[in-house]
Design a protein around this motif. Structure first.
Motif, PDB file in Angstrom:
ATOM      1  N   VAL A 155      37.713  54.514  40.066  1.00 53.41           N
ATOM      2  CA  VAL A 155      38.795  53.725  39.453  1.00 53.41           C
ATOM      3  C   VAL A 155      39.991  53.603  40.383  1.00 53.41           C
ATOM      4  N   GLY A 156      39.894  54.089  41.598  1.00 51.94           N
ATOM      5  CA  GLY A 156      40.965  53.940  42.563  1.00 51.94           C
ATOM      6  C   GLY A 156      41.997  55.055  42.489  1.00 51.94           C
ATOM      7  N   THR A 157      42.924  55.019  43.416  1.00 52.68           N
ATOM      8  CA  THR A 157      43.931  56.068  43.531  1.00 52.68           C
ATOM      9  C   THR A 157      45.108  55.873  42.580  1.00 52.68           C
ATOM     10  N   ILE A 158      45.281  54.653  42.044  1.00 52.52           N
ATOM     11  CA  ILE A 158      46.440  54.359  41.197  1.00 52.52           C
ATOM     12  C   ILE A 158      46.472  55.285  39.985  1.00 52.52           C
ATOM     13  N   VAL A 159      45.352  55.355  39.274  1.00 50.69           N
ATOM     14  CA  VAL A 159      45.280  56.209  38.083  1.00 50.69           C
ATOM     15  C   VAL A 159      45.513  57.665  38.468  1.00 50.69           C
ATOM     16  N   GLY A 160      45.006  58.080  39.620  1.00 49.92           N
ATOM     17  CA  GLY A 160      45.205  59.448  40.085  1.00 49.92           C
ATOM     18  C   GLY A 160      46.673  59.775  40.255  1.00 49.92           C
ATOM     19  N   PHE A 161      47.441  58.869  40.849  1.00 47.96           N
ATOM     20  CA  PHE A 161      48.877  59.089  41.023  1.00 47.96           C
ATOM     21  C   PHE A 161      49.591  59.164  39.667  1.00 47.96           C
ATOM     22  N   MET A 165      49.059  50.036  32.510  1.00 50.73           N
ATOM     23  CA  MET A 165      48.829  50.168  33.952  1.00 50.73           C
ATOM     24  C   MET A 165      47.654  51.093  34.244  1.00 50.73           C
ATOM     25  N   ILE A 166      47.582  52.187  33.486  1.00 53.16           N
ATOM     26  CA  ILE A 166      46.515  53.168  33.709  1.00 53.16           C
ATOM     27  C   ILE A 166      45.132  52.555  33.476  1.00 53.16           C
ATOM     28  N   ILE A 167      45.012  51.693  32.473  1.00 56.09           N
ATOM     29  CA  ILE A 167      43.693  51.143  32.145  1.00 56.09           C
ATOM     30  C   ILE A 167      43.326  49.919  32.984  1.00 56.09           C
ATOM     31  N   THR A 168      44.225  49.486  33.878  1.00 57.96           N
ATOM     32  CA  THR A 168      43.955  48.293  34.693  1.00 57.96           C
ATOM     33  C   THR A 168      42.656  48.388  35.483  1.00 57.96           C
ATOM     34  N   PRO A 169      42.373  49.498  36.203  1.00 58.90           N
ATOM     35  CA  PRO A 169      41.102  49.559  36.938  1.00 58.90           C
ATOM     36  C   PRO A 169      39.879  49.408  36.032  1.00 58.90           C
ATOM     37  N   PHE A 170      39.972  49.936  34.810  1.00 57.67           N
ATOM     38  CA  PHE A 170      38.843  49.826  33.880  1.00 57.67           C
ATOM     39  C   PHE A 170      38.696  48.382  33.377  1.00 57.67           C
ATOM     40  N   MET A 171      39.828  47.715  33.126  1.00 57.66           N
ATOM     41  CA  MET A 171      39.788  46.307  32.718  1.00 57.66           C
ATOM     42  C   MET A 171      39.237  45.438  33.846  1.00 57.66           C
ATOM     43  N   ASN A 172      39.608  45.762  35.067  1.00 60.44           N
ATOM     44  CA  ASN A 172      39.091  45.027  36.223  1.00 60.44           C
ATOM     45  C   ASN A 172      37.582  45.191  36.333  1.00 60.44           C
ATOM     46  N   LYS A 173      37.099  46.423  36.136  1.00 61.73           N
ATOM     47  CA  LYS A 173      35.659  46.668  36.173  1.00 61.73           C
ATOM     48  C   LYS A 173      34.937  45.916  35.062  1.00 61.73           C
ATOM     49  N   LEU A 174      35.559  45.884  33.878  1.00 66.44           N
ATOM     50  CA  LEU A 174      34.953  45.184  32.746  1.00 66.44           C
ATOM     51  C   LEU A 174      34.858  43.693  33.027  1.00 66.44           C
ATOM     52  N   GLY A 175      35.919  43.124  33.585  1.00 64.33           N
ATOM     53  CA  GLY A 175      35.897  41.703  33.930  1.00 64.33           C
ATOM     54  C   GLY A 175      34.833  41.379  34.956  1.00 64.33           C
ATOM     55  N   ASN A 176      34.704  42.236  35.976  1.00 65.29           N
ATOM     56  CA  ASN A 176      33.662  42.028  36.991  1.00 65.29           C
ATOM     57  C   ASN A 176      32.268  42.123  36.379  1.00 65.29           C
ATOM     58  N   TRP A 177      32.093  43.090  35.476  1.00 70.52           N
ATOM     59  CA  TRP A 177      30.783  43.268  34.833  1.00 70.52           C
ATOM     60  C   TRP A 177      30.428  42.063  33.976  1.00 70.52           C
ATOM     61  N   LEU A 178      31.389  41.560  33.207  1.00 65.97           N
ATOM     62  CA  LEU A 178      31.130  40.399  32.353  1.00 65.97           C
ATOM     63  C   LEU A 178      30.769  39.173  33.192  1.00 65.97           C
ATOM     64  N   SER A 179      31.469  38.984  34.280  1.00 72.02           N
ATOM     65  CA  SER A 179      31.179  37.813  35.116  1.00 72.02           C
ATOM     66  C   SER A 179      29.797  37.912  35.744  1.00 72.02           C
ATOM     67  N   THR A 229      52.566  43.559  39.666  1.00 68.05           N
ATOM     68  CA  THR A 229      52.245  43.190  41.047  1.00 68.05           C
ATOM     69  C   THR A 229      51.802  44.419  41.834  1.00 68.05           C
ATOM     70  N   ALA A 230      52.501  45.538  41.633  1.00 68.43           N
ATOM     71  CA  ALA A 230      52.201  46.758  42.386  1.00 68.43           C
ATOM     72  C   ALA A 230      50.786  47.251  42.100  1.00 68.43           C
ATOM     73  N   VAL A 231      50.428  47.340  40.819  1.00 73.59           N
ATOM     74  CA  VAL A 231      49.109  47.855  40.444  1.00 73.59           C
ATOM     75  C   VAL A 231      48.002  46.902  40.864  1.00 73.59           C
ATOM     76  N   VAL A 232      48.176  45.633  40.521  1.00 71.10           N
ATOM     77  CA  VAL A 232      47.100  44.652  40.736  1.00 71.10           C
ATOM     78  C   VAL A 232      46.846  44.413  42.223  1.00 71.10           C
ATOM     79  N   MET A 233      47.906  44.197  42.997  1.00 78.15           N
ATOM     80  CA  MET A 233      47.713  43.903  44.410  1.00 78.15           C
ATOM     81  C   MET A 233      47.187  45.126  45.166  1.00 78.15           C
ATOM     82  N   THR A 234      47.611  46.319  44.764  1.00 80.28           N
ATOM     83  CA  THR A 234      47.053  47.534  45.376  1.00 80.28           C
ATOM     84  C   THR A 234      45.567  47.647  45.061  1.00 80.28           C
ATOM     85  N   LEU A 235      45.202  47.362  43.813  1.00 75.48           N
ATOM     86  CA  LEU A 235      43.804  47.431  43.400  1.00 75.48           C
ATOM     87  C   LEU A 235      42.954  46.426  44.171  1.00 75.48           C
TER      88      LEU A 235
END
Length: 575
Positions: free
Chosen positions: A29-35, A370-384, A130-136
């Protein structure tokens, strides 16, 4: 001050941060959630191993990381590229802010709130991070994909929308804002900002950077850049414009600068450190007591924010003519609430639209989103991938490079190689640390850049991992060897080098550089070939004589070099 009093807390804090980001990075899920999770553990609201204070000061420092992040994005965005995004910015970006605000106004009315309160909540929740999404996207190497470009356009529109929203909140609170500037005065301030930033980026900063390079003063180079960045931030504040937007404009105006690559290298280390600090401060600001006492309310508003924003983004992207794949990935990735919402929450509280408790609840909602953004991104990729057929690659072909040939050194020989590549239609990029050589290359229309290829960031920009060949033209013996040793780590590269002596040629051959030769020896023998033919020797006899002489010289000089190298045996390192 006894430094020992700070060492143990620092060791504990850094250990918790390191363990947290490693765990969540391994979970995919990336480093963002870890921080953020590390911030919760270290925060003042959580009983932890060390006491944490001055969170507001920490956030103010960390916000500069977001500013630098937008600055580097601007460096990669030429003005004409932003202009090409104007339709997306208007239809999706501004459209999403207005539609989300209107829907929350309706939702608020249904839940018994005044429509103004619902509208303000919607305007706050319309801001994505912007910070979360562009870093991801950067971590996943998706910045230059179709959905990455579309997401960036939306984020730029949201940054621009912050200014009118800040002015609108007091009006919706039915306050007479005596300190508010008139529309004309505000417009004049913004125009003045643009003019000042343009002058700084196109005239003042380049002049200072040239002076720094001429005097070979790296400290002055970096300080000149940061003085201009801070000046831009101050001007943006005076004009009432988002500082991140001001930083982005400055970066975009510098995107065509000869110093672009070196500017990015100066900023990148500080940006990376402060971005981690930003996510850490977000976690530290989460109050678990508020989360537990208002869990139901938080869950409802969080679900509403994520669901409404996802559907609005998808709908507007489709209306804008984007594919269903791009629309879904855009919607799911931008479903969170962003850092500017923290600012708007404060304005809404001061204006009386929201009370302090609602603001605290809103803060929790923003942080969790913000914390759930990586999971939402994964869900969007999976659906597509599951349901959509118009798929595309998420990144460039890993086996293809924009620049098949990398030329290092733009002296006379390097420029000649670049001209040959240009005439042969071979894609290339040329780099030099001598600014005058870069200027002469650009005057010839060459793809020339100012930057030190020994820097890992410049190597990444040059795409050395996937380039086919590299040509080195460096007059300094030690630099030539360092460059050759660095390039030898890229196993797929065919490395060509002009040397100043046979000794250099032998050294490079020994270290994996197959195509190395002294330009002076080769040119002399070529002239000698013409001389022999003019004296009546046939082409075959002249070539045979030249080849025999080359072989004889090679054996003699190789033997001599071998004895000298054995006696010196001084290794060359790559810094």
């Amino acid at each position: 001050m006894d430094i020992n009093n700070y060492l143990l807390p620092a060791i504990i804090a850094l250990s918790i941060i390191t363990i947290s980001i490693v765990i969540f990075a391994r979970l995919g899920v990336g480093t963002i959630v870890g921080f953020i999770v590390a911030g919760i553990i270290l925060g003042p609201h959580t009983p932890g191993p060390i006491a944490t204070t001055n969170i507001e000061t920490l956030q103010n420092i960390a916000d500069f990381g977001v500013v630098l992040f937008l600055f580097t994005l601007g460096l990669d965005m030429k003005p004409q590229q932003l202009w090409s995004m104007r339709k997306t910015i208007i239809v999706q970006g501004f459209g999403q802010v207005l539609l989300t605000s209107a829907l929350f106004s309706l939702l608020g009315t249904v839940m018994g709130l005044a429509w103004e309160v619902g509208f303000v909540i919607g305007a706050i929740f319309s801001q994505s991070s912007t910070a979360v999404v562009m870093t991801l996207l950067q971590e996943k190497k998706q910045l230059n994909t179709p959905h990455g470009t579309n997401i960036f356009s939306n984020l730029m529109a949201q940054d621009i929308s912050v200014v009118p929203i800040m002015a609108l909140i007091p009006i919706l609170a039915h306050q007479q804002n005596t300190n508010a500037n008139s529309g004309l005065y505000t417009s004049m301030l913004i125009i003045g900002l643009m003019v000042c930033v343009f002058i700084l980026a196109r005239y003042i900063l380049p002049f200072c950077l040239k002076m720094s390079i001429t005097s070979q003063n790296k400290s002055a180079f970096a300080l000149s850049l940061f003085v201009v960045i801070f000046t831009t931030l101050w001007l943006s504040s005076v004009a009432g414009v988002s500082q991140t937007l001001g930083a982005f404009i400055l970066g975009m105006l510098l995107s065509t600068s000869d110093f672009k690559l070196m500017l990015e290298e100066v900023v990148t280390p500080l940006k990376q450190a402060l971005m981690g600090l930003f996510f850490l401060s977000v976690g530290m600001s989460i109050n678990p007591e508020v989360l537990l006492s208002d869990f139901g309310t938080i869950l409802i508003w969080l679900a509403a924010a994520v669901l409404i924003k996802t559907l609005v983004f998808i709908t507007l992207a489709l209306i804008d003519g984007k594919s269903l794949t791009v629309s879904i990935k855009t919607g799911f990735t931008l479903s969170q609430v962003g850092e500017f919402a923290f600012v708007l929450l404060g304005i809404g509280t001061v204006a009386g639209v929201l009370d302090s408790h609602n603001a605290a609840v809103g803060f929790i909602i923003i942080s969790i989103s913000m914390i759930i953004t990586p999971f939402m991104n994964k869900l969007g990729n999976w659906l597509s991938l599951q349901f959509i057929t118009d798929r595309y690659n998420d990144s460039h072909d890993p086996h293809a490079a924009d620049n098949q040939l990398v030329i290092i050194g733009l002296d006379e020989v390097g420029r000649l190689i670049a001209l040959l590549a240009d005439r042969a239609h071979i894609s290339y990029a040329a780099y030099d640390i001598d600014y005058e050589c870069v200027k002469r290359g650009k005057a010839l229309g060459l793809n020339a850049h100012f930057g030190d290829i020994l820097n890992s960031g410049i190597q990444q920009k040059a795409q050395l991992k996937v380039a086919k060949a590299a040509f080195i033209s460096a007059t300094g013996s030690e630099r030539l060897k360092r460059l050759a040793l660095m390039l030898s780590h890229y196993k797929q590269l065919d490395i060509y080098a002009r040397t100043n002596s046979r000794a250099e040629e032998f050294y490079l051959n020994k270290h994996g550089v197959k195509y190395a030769g002294s330009v002076y020896i080769e040119s002399t023998l070529l002239r000698g070939l013409d001389l022999l033919r003019n004296f009546g020797l046939t082409e075959q006899d002249a070539m045979q004589l030249i080849d025999n002489l080359k072989q004889e010289l090679f054996e003699q000089e190789y033997h001599q070099w071998g004895k000298q190298a054995a006696s010196e045996s001084q290794p060359v390192t790559v810094n």
